[in-house]
Design an enzyme around this catalytic site. Structure first.
Site, PDB file in Angstrom:
ATOM      1  CB  CYS A  48      -0.915  -0.014   1.220  1.00 46.99           C
ATOM      2  SG  CYS A  48      -1.829   1.516   1.470  1.00 46.99           S
ATOM      3  CD1 TRP A  81      -6.484  -3.782   5.074  1.00 46.55           C
ATOM      4  CD2 TRP A  81      -4.905  -4.891   3.950  1.00 46.55           C
ATOM      5  NE1 TRP A  81      -6.209  -3.075   3.924  1.00 46.55           N
ATOM      6  CE2 TRP A  81      -5.240  -3.728   3.216  1.00 46.55           C
ATOM      7  CE3 TRP A  81      -3.924  -5.749   3.438  1.00 46.55           C
ATOM      8  CZ2 TRP A  81      -4.640  -3.406   2.007  1.00 46.55           C
ATOM      9  CZ3 TRP A  81      -3.331  -5.428   2.230  1.00 46.55           C
ATOM     10  CH2 TRP A  81      -3.682  -4.276   1.530  1.00 46.55           C
ATOM     11  CB  VAL A 114     -10.797  -3.031   6.996  1.00 45.77           C
ATOM     12  CG1 VAL A 114      -9.571  -3.214   7.874  1.00 45.77           C
ATOM     13  CG2 VAL A 114     -12.071  -3.365   7.762  1.00 45.77           C
ATOM     14  CB  VAL A 116      -3.102  -0.553   5.942  1.00 44.26           C
ATOM     15  CG1 VAL A 116      -3.544  -1.758   6.735  1.00 44.26           C
ATOM     16  CG2 VAL A 116      -2.971  -0.910   4.460  1.00 44.26           C
ATOM     17  CE1 TYR A 179      -5.125   2.437  -5.453  1.00 45.98           C
ATOM     18  CE2 TYR A 179      -3.644   4.316  -5.424  1.00 45.98           C
ATOM     19  CZ  TYR A 179      -3.942   3.021  -5.055  1.00 45.98           C
ATOM     20  OH  TYR A 179      -3.053   2.302  -4.284  1.00 45.98           O
TER      21      TYR A 179
END
Length: 338
Positions: A48, A81, A114, A116, A179
């Site tokens: 990421c 994750w 969820v 990170v 993205y």
């Protein structure tokens, strides 16, 4: 394998979700979450780019002994994750199998995404923040008591206005634009993102032709934020996200700039191309339904001379580079990434 939910507008434009948990960990006692060594755990994926910012900042600032790290598997499942890289599939410090457990500890009714990086309070097991936009500046400012001797100032006060302005542009037109191109569902939306991205890369090339770093003569928060997109460009964004006007390696100034940073302690030693490629090509089944992961590109070119020293600059300012990763830690880190 995870089913990644992507939000788009009726016109096909990708929409990035805002961070739902945005509490801050501060040194002034104004937050319920005070800065403290060994209290929090930083959860990352090496794939990421947003998490990579935090890893680079943590290493440059020497926060390893104060803020531990949990590395998630690059391949998510439907619960997102997971800690399948660890023995018994549980993080050894938090004792959880999925990062979602920390989200639910913070809000039992939470049913959103969820993400990170995430910072978890170890005693309670609760998620404190997933605010990737703010996290690294707080590491640079709020965590000063735990910085190593010789840590660089990544967010110098006299340059903050300039850094804030350029990182906002980099986010909108580079970090997020790849993205927007990759997840666009109409030709028009893709074209808008594509042209926005390369117009900004051209402008950044012009800026960096005569200066070694983006703001001032040292590495700052701005360089970290640009690097994490550039280092993924040829491996992922060029092909997988169709950002293919040029490869990074075909843009001489940005390619030299990226190699300069990659070869700087704290940058390249936090990068894992295997995790990066496996995550993007195997998780984004809407883009790559076969899940086939490409063999290339040739990574040895990241270690070739870049020639940026001629522009001067002091990478760490009045500070020093971080120490090499200890051999024992390096072996454990490498094993975790395999």
């Amino acid at each position: 394998m995870a089913k990644v939910n992507i939000s788009v507008t009726d016109e096909g434009d990708f929409i990035r979700s805002a961070s739902r948990f945005d509490a801050r960990i501060t040194a002034d006692g104004q937050s319920p979450w005070p800065v403290a060594a060994d209290r929090y755990r930083l959860v990352v994926s090496l794939a990421c780019p947003w998490a990579s910012r935090a890893l680079i900042s943590r290493r440059l600032l020497g926060l390893e002994s104060a803020l531990s790290v949990a590395v998630a598997d690059p391949i998510q499942d439907d619960a997102s994750w997971r800690f399948t890289l660890d023995p018994q599939g549980r993080d050894p410090v938090l004792g959880i199998s999925y990062l979602s457990e920390a989200y639910l500890a913070a809000d039992p009714s939470y049913d959103g995404g969820v993400s990170v990086p995430a910072v978890v309070d170890i005693p309670s097991g609760m998620l404190v923040t997933n605010d990737y936009l703010r996290l690294t500046t707080d590491l640079a400012t709020e965590w000063r008591a735990y910085h190593r001797p010789g840590a660089p100032d990544l967010y110098p006060r006299h340059l903050r206005a300039e850094i804030d302005a350029i990182v906002e542009t980099i986010f909108d037109e580079v970090n997020n634009a790849v993205y927007e191109a990759g997840f666009a569902t109409t030709q028009q939306a893709y074209s808008r993102a594509y042209h926005k991205l390369f117009a900004r890369l051209d402008a950044l090339s012009e800026r960096l032709e005569s200066q070694r770093y983006l703001v001032g003569d040292t590495i700052t928060e701005a360089d970290i934020r640009l690097f994490t997109t550039l280092v993924r460009f040829d491996a992922v964004y060029h092909g997988h996200f169709k950002c293919n006007r040029h490869k990074l390696s075909e843009l001489p100034v940005l390619w030299a700039y990226a190699r300069d940073l990659f070869q700087t302690p704290g940058f390249g030693d936090t990068v894992d191309f295997d995790h990066i490629k496996r995550h993007y090509y195997r998780v984004h089944t809407n883009i790559n339904p076969t899940g086939v992961v490409p063999e290339g590109p040739d990574l040895s070119t990241w270690h070739t001379p870049h020639g940026r020293e001629r522009l001067g600059g002091r990478p760490f300012g009045d500070g020093t580079p971080p120490s090499p990763i200890p051999e024992a830690v390096g072996r454990a880190y490498a094993a975790l990434r395999d």
